[in-house]
Design an enzyme around this catalytic site. Sequence first.
Site, PDB file in Angstrom:
ATOM      1  N   HIS A 171       0.933  -1.146  -0.107  1.00 35.76           N
ATOM      2  CA  HIS A 171       0.355  -0.289   0.128  1.00 35.76           C
ATOM      3  C   HIS A 171       0.603   1.431  -0.389  1.00 35.76           C
ATOM      4  CE1 HIS A 171      -3.167   2.278   0.783  1.00 35.76           C
ATOM      5  NE2 HIS A 171      -4.089   1.888   1.039  1.00 35.76           N
ATOM      6  N   ASP A 409     -12.733  -4.301 -17.225  1.00 37.31           N
ATOM      7  CA  ASP A 409     -12.583  -5.147 -18.296  1.00 37.31           C
ATOM      8  C   ASP A 409     -11.781  -5.377 -19.138  1.00 37.31           C
ATOM      9  OD1 ASP A 409     -13.934  -6.005 -19.765  1.00 37.31           O
ATOM     10  OD2 ASP A 409     -15.062  -4.374 -21.008  1.00 37.31           O
TER      11      ASP A 409
END
Length: 412
Positions: A171, A409
């Site tokens: 992170h 996608d």
Amino acid sequence: MVESSMVKVLDTFRVLPPPPGSVPTVSLPLTYYDMPWLSCHNVQRLFFYEFPHPSLHFMETTLPMLKRSLSLTLQHFFPYAAHIMCPRSPDKPFIRYTEGDFVTFTVAESEEDFNHVVADYPRDVELLHPFVPQLPSEEVTEEGIRVLPILAFRVTVFPNSGICIGSTYCHAIGDGKSFMHFMRSWTSVCRSGATDGDLILENSLPMINKDVIKDPAGLELAYLKNYWHWVSSRGENSAPTKDIPVDKVRATFAFDQARIERLKQLVTTGDTEQSHISTFVVTCAFIWVSLIKSKVTPANNLSNNDDDDNKFYYFMFPSDCRNRLEFPVPSTYFGNCLKPCIVNVKKSELIGEDGIVLAAKAIGRTIKEAKRSGLEWAENPGSAIIERAITGRLTTIAGSPKLGVYDTDFGW
């Protein structure tokens, strides 16, 4: 990571930015927004897709484009292929990219039932762990500098049914907005079938310049002291560990639009405060109250006293600070730029008849305050979170609907 006899590793690759020499050796400092995440667990995400093709079809047609498009994307998001360098005290950690740095990319095949894996109903908490990649082990140089890998991918094929793309990253390299910017860029290159990522990404390149984060309040020194305190308390060669619960299940709870609208009507009826009431707010309120009520059983309720009912319970969520600070930070900034927002409500109010309403209004007020308060939250870095966490009464969430995770996608 838990390995499963039903998951078989097919191959492991090293994916580098192309071509050689396209990204120079570079060092980037960690800002006071980045440093607190060094002591936190790595971020793990799993992206599932229907894919009604055999493994051979994936290996011959889909895998080459996945690797090629990832390589092209890393040319612009090169810090994900870099390392975080952690020198000895009192020096400051930094990001270091050197030519030849890479992202580990593993391909596996699973015999698990894909529909069971992606189902919403409760399943063993360990079911998903074999699809999560492990980062390579950290190293220590002769000078005593800890070298931390940043990102790894693991693609698991479920023959004739689906694909899982698993990611693990540190992170400290960047927040969810930076990572999803990277993922959307990767998917856009993959969908296009392009051989030149510049043609696809020219309108959405990351802004990799740590100088945009200013430090008018001198917060960096305070965060650096916190980091070295954490290192000294754990030992320089130790990494965060996380116990895997063996008696838990994982489930997904989907809220349809009708339920969301009913929650909004419940909260806004008779509202004179003009509260900030969004889908995010009412969903968080419902989850928070439900979690607290789930721990109140007739047995433990008899042992509870008024003192517990009068104690504050806490709810924490992240807020993106880009374009909300005293200095401009563009939306494409690569790095961490999150502000922790903490809500305080007494338990008696949360489990009462109007618990969801009170929780939603408190969360809404906190969001409004976050938009106005600039850097005030960081004057005593980390202490507010630690103080609340040790009470056992802190609930935290990660991510945001604005990240658009479900829009990832690849063109399948």
